[in-house]
Design a protein around this motif. Structure first.
Motif, PDB file in Angstrom:
ATOM      1  N   SER A   1       0.825  -1.215   0.000  1.00 29.60           N
ATOM      2  CA  SER A   1       0.000   0.000   0.000  1.00 29.60           C
ATOM      3  C   SER A   1       0.853   1.257   0.000  1.00 29.60           C
ATOM      4  O   SER A   1       0.501   2.259  -0.644  1.00 29.60           O
ATOM      5  N   MET A   2       1.997   1.240   0.696  1.00 31.36           N
ATOM      6  CA  MET A   2       2.891   2.408   0.677  1.00 31.36           C
ATOM      7  C   MET A   2       3.361   2.718  -0.729  1.00 31.36           C
ATOM      8  O   MET A   2       3.359   3.874  -1.166  1.00 31.36           O
ATOM      9  N   ASN A   3       3.787   1.680  -1.431  1.00 37.08           N
ATOM     10  CA  ASN A   3       4.299   1.903  -2.779  1.00 37.08           C
ATOM     11  C   ASN A   3       3.188   2.233  -3.771  1.00 37.08           C
ATOM     12  O   ASN A   3       3.411   2.958  -4.736  1.00 37.08           O
ATOM     13  N   MET A   4       1.974   1.706  -3.542  1.00 41.32           N
ATOM     14  CA  MET A   4       0.833   2.118  -4.357  1.00 41.32           C
ATOM     15  C   MET A   4       0.609   3.626  -4.246  1.00 41.32           C
ATOM     16  O   MET A   4       0.435   4.332  -5.260  1.00 41.32           O
ATOM     17  N   LEU A   5       0.598   4.125  -3.019  1.00 38.29           N
ATOM     18  CA  LEU A   5       0.388   5.556  -2.815  1.00 38.29           C
ATOM     19  C   LEU A   5       1.542   6.373  -3.388  1.00 38.29           C
ATOM     20  O   LEU A   5       1.336   7.447  -3.951  1.00 38.29           O
ATOM     21  N   GLY A   6       2.767   5.860  -3.248  1.00 44.94           N
ATOM     22  CA  GLY A   6       3.914   6.575  -3.787  1.00 44.94           C
ATOM     23  C   GLY A   6       3.861   6.698  -5.298  1.00 44.94           C
ATOM     24  O   GLY A   6       4.114   7.767  -5.864  1.00 44.94           O
ATOM     25  N   VAL A   7       3.510   5.608  -5.973  1.00 40.71           N
ATOM     26  CA  VAL A   7       3.422   5.631  -7.435  1.00 40.71           C
ATOM     27  C   VAL A   7       2.304   6.555  -7.899  1.00 40.71           C
ATOM     28  O   VAL A   7       2.470   7.330  -8.857  1.00 40.71           O
ATOM     29  N   SER A   8       1.156   6.504  -7.227  1.00 38.45           N
ATOM     30  CA  SER A   8       0.052   7.366  -7.648  1.00 38.45           C
ATOM     31  C   SER A   8       0.371   8.835  -7.399  1.00 38.45           C
ATOM     32  O   SER A   8       0.012   9.702  -8.199  1.00 38.45           O
ATOM     33  N   LEU A   9       1.080   9.138  -6.305  1.00 44.13           N
ATOM     34  CA  LEU A   9       1.480  10.528  -6.059  1.00 44.13           C
ATOM     35  C   LEU A   9       2.482  10.995  -7.111  1.00 44.13           C
ATOM     36  O   LEU A   9       2.420  12.135  -7.576  1.00 44.13           O
ATOM     37  N   GLN A  10       3.417  10.119  -7.463  1.00 40.36           N
ATOM     38  CA  GLN A  10       4.380  10.492  -8.497  1.00 40.36           C
ATOM     39  C   GLN A  10       3.670  10.797  -9.808  1.00 40.36           C
ATOM     40  O   GLN A  10       4.026  11.760 -10.519  1.00 40.36           O
ATOM     41  N   ARG A  11       2.649   9.993 -10.142  1.00 47.87           N
ATOM     42  CA  ARG A  11       1.900  10.248 -11.368  1.00 47.87           C
ATOM     43  C   ARG A  11       1.211  11.609 -11.305  1.00 47.87           C
ATOM     44  O   ARG A  11       1.179  12.357 -12.280  1.00 47.87           O
ATOM     45  N   THR A  12       0.667  11.952 -10.141  1.00 44.65           N
ATOM     46  CA  THR A  12      -0.018  13.231  -9.993  1.00 44.65           C
ATOM     47  C   THR A  12       0.966  14.390 -10.058  1.00 44.65           C
ATOM     48  O   THR A  12       0.683  15.431 -10.656  1.00 44.65           O
ATOM     49  N   TYR A  13       2.138  14.210  -9.448  1.00 48.77           N
ATOM     50  CA  TYR A  13       3.162  15.255  -9.497  1.00 48.77           C
ATOM     51  C   TYR A  13       3.704  15.456 -10.910  1.00 48.77           C
ATOM     52  O   TYR A  13       4.113  16.542 -11.284  1.00 48.77           O
ATOM     53  N   GLY A  14       3.764  14.372 -11.670  1.00 42.74           N
ATOM     54  CA  GLY A  14       4.290  14.471 -13.026  1.00 42.74           C
ATOM     55  C   GLY A  14       5.796  14.488 -13.094  1.00 42.74           C
ATOM     56  O   GLY A  14       6.377  14.854 -14.120  1.00 42.74           O
ATOM     57  N   ARG A  15       6.456  14.087 -12.018  1.00 43.38           N
ATOM     58  CA  ARG A  15       7.920  13.992 -12.034  1.00 43.38           C
ATOM     59  C   ARG A  15       8.345  12.952 -11.010  1.00 43.38           C
ATOM     60  O   ARG A  15       7.550  12.522 -10.168  1.00 43.38           O
ATOM     61  N   SER A  16       9.607  12.536 -11.075  1.00 43.42           N
ATOM     62  CA  SER A  16      10.098  11.464 -10.218  1.00 43.42           C
ATOM     63  C   SER A  16      10.205  11.928  -8.766  1.00 43.42           C
ATOM     64  O   SER A  16      10.912  12.890  -8.453  1.00 43.42           O
ATOM     65  N   ILE A  17       9.497  11.214  -7.860  1.00 44.36           N
ATOM     66  CA  ILE A  17       9.618  11.469  -6.419  1.00 44.36           C
ATOM     67  C   ILE A  17       9.737  10.167  -5.622  1.00 44.36           C
ATOM     68  O   ILE A  17       9.895  10.203  -4.410  1.00 44.36           O
TER      69      ILE A  17
END
Length: 405
Positions: free
Chosen positions: A115-131
């Motif tokens: 679940s942590m990595n799910m949220l991380g990937v979805s946030l990165q997609r929303t940011y539009g850059r690597s985080i």
């Protein structure tokens, strides 16, 4: 929405930090756990193997749960279970009690990691850059803090429960309060609701290269965590005190590499960063294998930290890009291979070391990490879905070129 994103990113980073500290507190006190419960050397591998096996079960279960429950809710409730299970490991005095505590830890940590990595990937997609590397840098920082606290507990001869209790008292309320600001998916009218993204099936054939890369990376990581001290002391002739240093150096270098890794991805792309990481990690294993003494061996473990640290976060991010409409499912399945690598790595190196020698055993994870180069194209922002080695243009670009493909 900017404030919502920032709070979501900060709270998720703290969750990564807390998990890094919790996991380090468990694994670095394994000898103390073994002594407390009288676990024999013959039985210890079964206990250690049970945790990643159950974590894999937890990850598979999470894949099904996220079809009905938001990943943020799974993370909100699995993290306290992990912390309470850690307390349970320190509080019991019978074998059955530690077995139950470790079982709960394994199941919950699988759900938590996924679940942590799910949220991380979805946030990165929303940011539009690597985080993503930043989140895993927070995990590395937590690991350093947890290992340091474990060292202090061992140095002052504190019981496991006394060592674990202050950490749980701080992290339990902090992570639970921070979970209020987790952000699921993209943004619609409600930033807490996932956005329907044309979800399609996750084709395992397409995900398989990333699964292999994840396995190879964790074989390398588990080699360092389980064998670095023994290798330095038994093969390179270091003192017992110096033998404890390589893993700490490794963790510090993973923190450094991840802290700057996102900038490298933004500047050069994920493919280049993963390729460089694989080469540096392979060079680290080579240096360890041929090292004439402890300090050269230490250099090898330093290179390993810098190289391996970028691969796992980028593998999760690549799975999200490969299946943008089913990223949660893809990440849950990919996360299983985290535990596969952990299960394979330590026994593999140990068996090769006993049957051959430990210098030669270090060459096996070196070759596996180098194999990542063959799958580097899977990390492209436009993945090869056709299996012929060529990237295809996005749908919006079809018809713009001379051949329309």
């Amino acid at each position: 929405m900017t404030d919502v994103l920032r709070r979501g990113r900060a709270s998720l980073a703290f969750s990564f930090f807390a998990q890094g500290a919790t996991f380090a507190l468990l694994v670095t006190r394994i000898p103390a756990i073994q002594d407390r419960y009288g676990i024999s050397d013959a039985l210890l591998p079964a206990f250690l193997a049970a945790v990643p096996v159950l974590a894999g079960v937890g990850s598979v279960t999470t894949e099904q749960l996220v079809k009905r429950i938001r990943p943020s809710r799974i993370l909100r409730w699995s993290q306290p279970v992990v912390l309470l299970a850690l307390l349970g490991v320190g509080a019991g005095d019978r074998l059955v009690e530690v077995a139950v505590a470790l079982g709960a830890f394994g199941l919950a940590v699988g759900a938590l990691d996924a679940s942590m990595n799910m949220l991380g990937v979805s946030l990165q997609r929303t940011y539009g850059r690597s985080i993503m590397l930043g989140f895993h840098a927070a995990y590395s920082l937590g690991g350093i803090v947890g290992a340091s606290l474990a060292w202090a507990g061992a140095h002052w001869h504190l019981s496991l429960f006394v060592s674990y209790l202050p950490v749980a008292l701080v992290l339990l309320p902090a992570t639970f309060v921070g979970s209020r600001w987790y952000v699921d998916g993209g943004f619609a009218s409600d930033p807490k609701e996932p956005v329907a993204d044309g979800a399609g099936p996750v084709v395992f054939k397409l995900l398989l290269p990333l699964c292999l890369v994840m396995t190879f990376a964790y074989i390398g990581d588990s080699t360092v965590s389980n064998w670095s001290a023994k290798y330095l002391q038994d093969v390179l002739g270091s003192s017992e005190q110096l033998a404890t240093v390589p893993y700490n150096v490794y963790m510090v270098m993973t923190l450094v590499g991840r802290a700057v890794g996102d900038f490298g991805v933004r500047r050069f792309g994920a493919v280049a960063v993963v390729r460089v990481g694989a080469v540096v990690a392979a060079l680290g294993f080579a240096v360890v294998a041929v090292a004439p003494g402890a300090w050269v061996g230490m250099l090898g473990f330093t290179l390993l930290g810098l190289g391996l640290c970028v691969i796992v976060p980028q593998t999760f991010a690549a799975a999200g890009r490969l299946f943008p409409g089913s990223s949660d499912t893809a990440i849950a399945r990919l996360n299983i291979f985290n535990y596969v690598g952990f299960l394979i790595g330590s026994p593999l190196v140990g068996a090769l070391g006993d049957a051959w020698n430990y210098r030669g055993a270090m060459l096996v994870p070196m070759v596996l990490v180098l194999a990542t180069l063959g799958y580097a194209r899977s990390f492209s922002s436009e993945p090869d879905r056709y299996g012929d080695g060529y990237e295809r243009p996005r749908t919006a670009d079809v018809g713009r070129g001379s051949n329309g493909l």
